[in-house]
Design a protein around this motif. Sequence first.
Motif, short mmCIF file in Angstrom:
data_model
loop_
_atom_site.label_atom_id
_atom_site.label_comp_id
_atom_site.label_asym_id
_atom_site.label_seq_id
_atom_site.Cartn_x
_atom_site.Cartn_y
_atom_site.Cartn_z
N TYR A 123 15.54 20.08 -22.68
CA TYR A 123 16.99 19.72 -22.42
C TYR A 123 17.03 18.42 -22.38
N ILE A 124 16.05 17.24 -21.99
CA ILE A 124 16.56 15.64 -21.51
C ILE A 124 15.73 14.79 -22.25
N GLY A 125 14.65 15.29 -23.07
CA GLY A 125 14.36 14.39 -23.36
C GLY A 125 12.46 14.49 -23.54
N THR A 126 11.46 13.71 -23.98
CA THR A 126 10.60 13.81 -24.51
C THR A 126 9.81 12.51 -23.56
N ARG A 127 10.64 11.97 -22.92
CA ARG A 127 10.02 10.75 -21.81
C ARG A 127 9.96 11.19 -20.81
N GLY A 128 11.12 11.75 -20.88
CA GLY A 128 11.50 12.86 -19.57
C GLY A 128 10.70 13.66 -19.12
N ARG A 129 10.17 14.40 -20.03
CA ARG A 129 9.82 16.10 -19.95
C ARG A 129 8.15 14.98 -19.27
N LEU A 468 12.19 14.71 -4.48
CA LEU A 468 12.45 14.48 -5.42
C LEU A 468 12.37 15.61 -6.72
N MET A 469 11.17 16.26 -6.94
CA MET A 469 11.01 17.54 -7.96
C MET A 469 12.04 18.21 -7.66
N ALA A 470 12.52 19.01 -6.82
CA ALA A 470 13.84 19.70 -7.10
C ALA A 470 14.94 19.00 -7.55
N ALA A 471 15.05 17.62 -7.59
CA ALA A 471 16.37 17.30 -8.09
C ALA A 471 16.35 16.93 -9.47
N LEU A 472 15.07 17.01 -9.79
CA LEU A 472 14.96 17.55 -11.51
C LEU A 472 14.91 18.12 -11.52
N SER A 473 14.32 19.32 -10.93
CA SER A 473 14.62 20.55 -12.22
C SER A 473 16.20 21.20 -11.66
N LEU A 474 16.76 20.60 -10.82
CA LEU A 474 18.44 21.30 -10.92
C LEU A 474 18.77 20.51 -11.92
N ILE A 533 13.64 8.06 -11.14
CA ILE A 533 14.57 7.14 -11.45
C ILE A 533 15.21 7.74 -12.39
N TRP A 534 13.65 7.56 -13.45
CA TRP A 534 14.25 7.63 -15.68
C TRP A 534 14.51 8.44 -15.82
N VAL A 535 13.34 10.12 -15.31
CA VAL A 535 13.85 11.10 -15.31
C VAL A 535 15.63 10.94 -15.13
N ILE A 536 15.99 10.66 -14.33
CA ILE A 536 17.90 11.29 -14.08
C ILE A 536 18.17 10.59 -14.21
N VAL A 537 18.00 9.51 -14.60
CA VAL A 537 19.28 8.74 -15.44
C VAL A 537 18.68 9.13 -17.23
#
Length: 565
Positions: A123-129, A468-474, A533-537
């Motif tokens: 749902y986010i992308g390979t780099r984000g994963r 931060l992990m919680a933010a990424l999961s959300l 920050i990268w994953v959030i973007v």
Amino acid sequence: MNSLFLALIGVGMIAAGFAFYSKFLASRVFKLSDEYVTPAHTMEDGVDFVPTNKYVLWGHHFTSVAGAAPIIGPAVAIIWGWLPAFLWVTLGTVFFAGMHDFGALWASLRHRGQSIGTLSGRYIGTRGRNLFLVVIFLLLLMVNAAFATVISRLLVSTPTAVIPTWGAILVALCVGQAIYRFKWSLPVVSVVGVVALYSLMLLGERFPISLPETVWGIPANAVWILALFIYAFCASLLPVWVLLQPRDYINGLQLFIGLIILYASILITHPEVVAPAVNHNVPDGTPGMFPLLFVTVACGAISGFHGIVSSGTSSKQLDKETDARFVGYFGAVGEGLLALGTIIATSAGFKTLANWEEVYSEWSAGGVGAFISGGGSIINEGLGLPVSLAATVLATMAILFAATTMDSSVRLQRLVIEEIAQLLGFRVTGLVATIITVVLALLLTFSSGADGSGGMLLWPVFGTTNQLMAALSLSVMAVILIRLRRPSLPIVIPLVFVTVVSLGSAFILLGTLWQARNWLLLGIDAAIITATIWVIVEALVAIGRARNAPALVFDDQPSDPAPVA
């Protein structure tokens, strides 16, 4: 302020959250359906994917996510006063933790039991994963090493807890056989198991076990650390129903009874809260309350580790999709009640304000010790238990919470390593993945010497990493809900808040580490901030795409439980 008044308000708010808000999430947001065939059935393997009674699974989930953190965090954060911690725990449990745990469980359930890290790739992308999995890996490594150190220190300082701690493993093995092999009635197994555990506490009180200062030249706490990792190694590889699941279930019952004992004592004695509502006289060196309160009180309000458990082990054992509300949301309720009990124990468990200030004479002076001391005093006055026995009950409670989190975390890291290997194009067996997990944790634990203090080396960055992990999961859940054209504000609002406070705390920690010239933690904290920050973007971009993408439709047929666009 009377502690009874505080308890009634807090319990009432959390109970109302489960009764009403979780029902709204189940029917309007996640739209649970008994028609959906869960991965526990479609992918059943008798090891990780096992259909499980929802009460047994709740016990596994609750004790896996709880750990010692909902005790340590609030017991430290109360140095700013009881009111900020109370508000964050109660409101956080209802609108943040329950929704986060429930949502991560549901999202994984609808994607063949895949972890939240793997879902980020879809749902986010390979780099984000890839960056997501790095954060998960570091977080689990911190939990494995730090909790082993915390448990070993408690076993050394509270020898009366040794017998019930290790005896609980034998009880769990018997419970697993009774439920799955001999098909005993669950209520009968539950009563017998709980009686056995509390009998072990009485036995431990009568026969405390203390190791010599050194055993073959190894410090006592290091011996316990080695024993803990040997146990966790075995628990990671055994079928989940043999040890991990029944251990968590019976511990969950015992720990919930422990909470009832604590709250019953509060009801009987209702001691006055001696700690200030907002402490304006904090010790020198105490950091500002905002935003650090929200990462200090992590578990009990919201915790990224919970999302890893929900999507790593619990989703693989859910018998029916509608069980997700009880397992996920009510699991967070249990942790919130523990955090609330800790706040009351550490604010009303002392005779005077002077006694309280003596304990909280410096930043981070509170913790498990303050919880055991304050809670033991309340139980002693309320139920007449000897102070030493009350301390044994609470110390065993803390150890078992931490131990069940540690063994689940080792299993989770084994699964994460297997997932990473699969993404890299090769297969790693469970045995090899477990060996890698345990070796890395042991290297970190003993990196500062034979005393095992290295286990706490990365702990200063745990709070921010966890949130931060919680933010990424959300962020992953937000993309899924937007693609499904379902209400997303229950996810998006907590996502924005948790991202802001956790990134703010991470940057504050960065400055602290720079001043302390702690280059190792500085580098790790900077890497985690960069990855987040990268994953959030990437997530924000994915959210933008999701609004214009074709609506996602879940296929409820058992032949293909994965979503199709």
